[in-house]
Design an enzyme around this catalytic site. Structure first.
Site, PDB file in Angstrom:
ATOM      1  N   VAL A 167       0.878  -1.178   0.000  1.00 43.41           N
ATOM      2  CA  VAL A 167       0.000   0.000   0.000  1.00 43.41           C
ATOM      3  C   VAL A 167       0.913   1.224   0.000  1.00 43.41           C
ATOM      4  CG1 VAL A 167      -1.695   1.281   1.372  1.00 43.41           C
ATOM      5  CG2 VAL A 167      -1.849  -1.212   1.181  1.00 43.41           C
ATOM      6  N   CYS A 209       6.899  -9.055  28.050  1.00 41.26           N
ATOM      7  CA  CYS A 209       8.291  -9.137  27.638  1.00 41.26           C
ATOM      8  C   CYS A 209       8.952 -10.271  28.418  1.00 41.26           C
ATOM      9  CB  CYS A 209       8.958  -7.788  27.948  1.00 41.26           C
ATOM     10  SG  CYS A 209      10.587  -7.686  27.241  1.00 41.26           S
ATOM     11  N   THR A 219       4.690  -5.270  21.252  1.00 44.58           N
ATOM     12  CA  THR A 219       5.025  -6.703  21.279  1.00 44.58           C
ATOM     13  C   THR A 219       3.937  -7.514  20.575  1.00 44.58           C
ATOM     14  OG1 THR A 219       3.882  -6.912  23.403  1.00 44.58           O
ATOM     15  CG2 THR A 219       6.265  -6.596  23.497  1.00 44.58           C
ATOM     16  N   ALA A 220       4.305  -8.741  20.194  1.00 44.72           N
ATOM     17  CA  ALA A 220       3.306  -9.661  19.651  1.00 44.72           C
ATOM     18  C   ALA A 220       2.281  -9.996  20.731  1.00 44.72           C
ATOM     19  CB  ALA A 220       3.991 -10.929  19.148  1.00 44.72           C
ATOM     20  N   CYS A 235       9.579  -4.623  21.355  1.00 38.17           N
ATOM     21  CA  CYS A 235      10.159  -5.429  22.431  1.00 38.17           C
ATOM     22  C   CYS A 235      11.305  -4.687  23.111  1.00 38.17           C
ATOM     23  CB  CYS A 235      10.628  -6.788  21.943  1.00 38.17           C
ATOM     24  SG  CYS A 235      10.953  -7.857  23.370  1.00 38.17           S
TER      25      CYS A 235
HETATM   26  C1  LIG Z   1      14.421  -9.063  18.178  1.00 40.22           C
HETATM   27  C2  LIG Z   1      12.962  -8.996  18.505  1.00 40.22           C
HETATM   28  C3  LIG Z   1      12.502  -9.617  19.659  1.00 40.22           C
HETATM   29  C4  LIG Z   1      11.161  -9.553  19.996  1.00 40.22           C
HETATM   30  N1  LIG Z   1      10.747 -10.231  21.110  1.00 40.22           N
HETATM   31  C5  LIG Z   1       9.427 -10.255  21.418  1.00 40.22           C
HETATM   32  C6  LIG Z   1       8.960 -11.022  22.530  1.00 40.22           C
HETATM   33  O1  LIG Z   1       9.731 -11.652  23.235  1.00 40.22           O
HETATM   34  N2  LIG Z   1       7.625 -11.019  22.784  1.00 40.22           N
HETATM   35  C7  LIG Z   1       6.740 -10.342  22.007  1.00 40.22           C
HETATM   36  O2  LIG Z   1       5.539 -10.424  22.258  1.00 40.22           O
HETATM   37  N3  LIG Z   1       7.156  -9.594  20.945  1.00 40.22           N
HETATM   38  C8  LIG Z   1       8.482  -9.532  20.632  1.00 40.22           C
HETATM   39  N4  LIG Z   1       8.910  -8.820  19.547  1.00 40.22           N
HETATM   40  C9  LIG Z   1       7.991  -7.860  18.889  1.00 40.22           C
HETATM   41  C10 LIG Z   1       7.021  -8.472  17.888  1.00 40.22           C
HETATM   42  O3  LIG Z   1       7.696  -9.307  16.997  1.00 40.22           O
HETATM   43  C11 LIG Z   1       6.321  -7.334  17.144  1.00 40.22           C
HETATM   44  O4  LIG Z   1       5.726  -6.473  18.092  1.00 40.22           O
HETATM   45  C12 LIG Z   1       5.243  -7.839  16.193  1.00 40.22           C
HETATM   46  O5  LIG Z   1       5.803  -8.682  15.218  1.00 40.22           O
HETATM   47  C13 LIG Z   1       4.553  -6.662  15.519  1.00 40.22           C
HETATM   48  O6  LIG Z   1       3.591  -7.089  14.614  1.00 40.22           O
HETATM   49  P1  LIG Z   1       3.036  -6.120  13.465  1.00 40.22           P
HETATM   50  O7  LIG Z   1       1.998  -6.874  12.758  1.00 40.22           O
HETATM   51  O8  LIG Z   1       2.724  -4.796  14.035  1.00 40.22           O
HETATM   52  O9  LIG Z   1       4.312  -5.905  12.528  1.00 40.22           O
HETATM   53  P2  LIG Z   1       5.108  -7.003  11.724  1.00 40.22           P
HETATM   54  O10 LIG Z   1       4.950  -8.352  12.352  1.00 40.22           O
HETATM   55  O11 LIG Z   1       6.478  -6.437  11.585  1.00 40.22           O
HETATM   56  O12 LIG Z   1       4.383  -7.092  10.306  1.00 40.22           O
HETATM   57  C14 LIG Z   1       4.212  -5.987   9.463  1.00 40.22           C
HETATM   58  C15 LIG Z   1       3.801  -6.491   8.081  1.00 40.22           C
HETATM   59  O13 LIG Z   1       3.406  -5.344   7.305  1.00 40.22           O
HETATM   60  C16 LIG Z   1       3.932  -5.488   6.010  1.00 40.22           C
HETATM   61  N5  LIG Z   1       4.054  -4.168   5.382  1.00 40.22           N
HETATM   62  C17 LIG Z   1       4.985  -3.228   5.629  1.00 40.22           C
HETATM   63  N6  LIG Z   1       4.791  -2.173   4.821  1.00 40.22           N
HETATM   64  C18 LIG Z   1       3.698  -2.451   4.073  1.00 40.22           C
HETATM   65  C19 LIG Z   1       2.995  -1.737   3.049  1.00 40.22           C
HETATM   66  N7  LIG Z   1       3.400  -0.544   2.609  1.00 40.22           N
HETATM   67  N8  LIG Z   1       1.902  -2.306   2.503  1.00 40.22           N
HETATM   68  C20 LIG Z   1       1.480  -3.536   2.931  1.00 40.22           C
HETATM   69  N9  LIG Z   1       2.121  -4.256   3.867  1.00 40.22           N
HETATM   70  C21 LIG Z   1       3.220  -3.707   4.441  1.00 40.22           C
HETATM   71  C22 LIG Z   1       5.264  -6.200   6.209  1.00 40.22           C
HETATM   72  O14 LIG Z   1       5.692  -6.852   5.022  1.00 40.22           O
HETATM   73  C23 LIG Z   1       4.947  -7.179   7.332  1.00 40.22           C
HETATM   74  O15 LIG Z   1       4.514  -8.430   6.843  1.00 40.22           O
HETATM   75  C24 LIG Z   1      10.248  -8.864  19.164  1.00 40.22           C
HETATM   76  C25 LIG Z   1      10.710  -8.265  17.981  1.00 40.22           C
HETATM   77  C26 LIG Z   1      12.042  -8.330  17.645  1.00 40.22           C
HETATM   78  C27 LIG Z   1      12.525  -7.710  16.358  1.00 40.22           C
END
Ligand SMILES: Cc1cc2nc3c(=O)[nH]c(=O)nc-3n(C[C@H](O)[C@H](O)[C@H](O)COP(=O)(O)OP(=O)(O)OC[C@H]3O[C@@H](n4cnc5c(N)ncnc54)[C@H](O)[C@@H]3O)c2cc1C
Length: 410
Positions: A77, A340, A306-307, A160
């Site tokens: 998007v 966390c 966080t997830a 996180c």
């Molecule tokens: C190192 C690390 C450790 C972590 N540890 C933890 C933990 O222990 N416990 C926990 O709960 N959470 C943890 N997290 C955090 C967790 O992974 C994130 O909070 C979660 O994945 C966020 O989900 P989201 O859907 O917001 O983003 P994401 O999962 O990042 O997904 C975003 C999606 O949007 C898509 N996208 C981006 N731009 C566009 C666009 N322009 N158009 C359409 N699609 C697009 C991307 O391709 C992607 O598929 C950790 C993260 C990291 C990096």
């Protein structure tokens, strides 16, 4: 193209909302837009970066995680037109919607630190926030027998917030097990002023920093990396508010960059001043455009990104969308829950679960949440992956049914 519900992003937030929504209202036409070929389980990267988990467990083909009853459009998007209820895709196509859910995550801004992007993956510089780099973290940790290891944490918000220090604990615990810990000078350099945002967890975390002999430096922000010379530069703010620059030589640098909203959100009418998707923190409904909702790392709400937060947000969004479509006022409430799992040593986790304002929200009542436990390690290392893929992404709302606002006379 025209759909009932358009969902931007097929990450944790987009898919959890889509699946919960389909369970609530099977007849809705729901389309998810995401250009990515794969879906990452990002919480696993801390464990990959410390040799505990295989990298392959943290990635799945996108078409294998998108439920069959959803339509997936593999396009990014690029623009929002909220006054006219349509969005534009990278291929130029416009998509009209009744409801829009914005869940594209955030952008880790590697280029905000000059020199970092050029040296990541070499010269002993790594970052667990990238799929391809987490194995290099583990390689560096195993190779280091003496010298200086620096772990950095950028200004908040980041996803996180515990991940920068989790990388430190597991590395130090490995060095301890190999008998080389006394020969490694460990620094934790944090752009913020506290070890953890919820004060109840600070004493136990500080005790682990002490156990590993780590020096803590607060208000110390990474601003430059010279990879070939292995020198990191920090902007340090003292107690009088004066800043000065400090150069530190390193043998291993785990660098975590600042994190920002994606540009197409930041530059849209949907953003708040800081660039995040401007939502009501309770209902997750957009502050201005009532047919728009947000979920996940992109939203402006002050929860831990966080997830685990998404596990609680998605059921709220799905129910509030239903209410909106039924001309009712959305009143399902998100309490700011996030969690966390702090991996303080191999085999033990402090499970920090809290909501808005740092209120402790432990899933298991009666267990002191500040105590490191092997049961939480088992949950983190073994059970969270199936919970993520088989429950949360499939709309099975375990321990996540939201509260509703009380009406004035109830
Ligand atoms: C190192 C690390 C450790 C972590 N540890 C933890 C933990 O222990 N416990 C926990 O709960 N959470 C943890 N997290 C955090 C967790 O992974 C994130 O909070 C979660 O994945 C966020 O989900 P989201 O859907 O917001 O983003 P994401 O999962 O990042 O997904 C975003 C999606 O949007 C898509 N996208 C981006 N731009 C566009 C666009 N322009 N158009 C359409 N699609 C697009 C991307 O391709 C992607 O598929 C950790 C993260 C990291 C990096």
């Amino acid at each position: 193209m025209q759909v009932d519900v358009a969902i931007v992003g097929a990450g944790a937030g987009g898919l959890a909302v889509a699946s919960s929504l389909k369970k609530q209202q099977p007849k809705l036409s729901v389309a998810v837009f995401d250009p990515a070929d794969v879906h990452y389980y990002q919480p696993g990267w801390t464990l990959v970066g410390s040799g505990v988990m295989d990298l392959e467990k943290t990635v799945r083909p996108m078409d294998s995680v998108i439920p069959k009853h959803l339509s997936w459009v593999q396009e990014a998007v690029t623009e929002f037109h909220p006054d006219s209820d349509f969005l534009t895709l990278a291929n130029g196509e416009d998509v009209s919607y009744k409801i829009l859910v914005v869940a594209p995550g955030l952008r880790v801004d590697y280029d905000a630190i000059p020199g970092l992007s050029d040296t990541l993956g070499q010269n002993g510089v790594s970052c667990n926030y990238r799929y391809d780099l987490a194995p290099y973290s583990w390689e560096c940790i195993q190779n280091l027998k003496q010298g200086k290891a620096i772990f950095t944490q950028p200004p908040m918000p980041i996803k996180c917030a515990g991940a920068p220090q989790k990388a430190l604990y597991l590395a130090a615990d490995y060095w301890r097990s190999q008998g080389v810990l006394p020969d490694i000078d460990i620094q934790f350099r944090n752009a913020g002023g506290v070890l953890f945002g919820v004060s109840e967890f600070v004493p136990i975390l500080q005790s682990y920093m002490d156990r590993y002999g780590a020096d803590l430096h607060f208000n110390s922000n990474l601003i430059h990396v010279d990879g070939p010379r292995q020198i990191a530069t920090f902007r340090v703010t003292d107690s009088e508010g004066q800043t000065h620059e400090v150069e530190e030589a390193f043998d291993y640098l785990h660098a975590v960059p600042p994190q920002v909203a994606p540009d197409f959100v930041k530059n849209s009418p949907l953003a708040n001043e800081a660039g995040w998707l401007d939502v009501n923190p309770d209902t997750l409904q957009h502050s201005t455009y009532k047919n728009i909702f947000g979920c996940g790392d992109v939203i402006s709400a002050p929860n831990a990104k966080t997830a685990a937060a998404i596990r609680k947000q998605a059921p709220v969004v799905a129910r509030n969308i239903r209410q909106y479509l039924e001309h009712d006022t959305p009143d399902h409430l998100y309490d700011g829950y996030g969690s966390c799992p702090l991996t303080v040593e191999r085999g033990k986790v402090v499970m920090a679960e809290f909501g808005y304002g740092g209120k402790l929200l432990p899933t298991i009542q009666g267990l002191d949440p500040t105590v490191p436990r092997s049961i939480w390690w088992a949950v983190k290392a073994k059970y969270l992956i199936p919970m993520y893929f088989d429950l949360m992404l499939k709309g099975r709302e375990i321990l996540a049914v939201p509260q509703r606002a009380k009406t004035p006379d109830s």
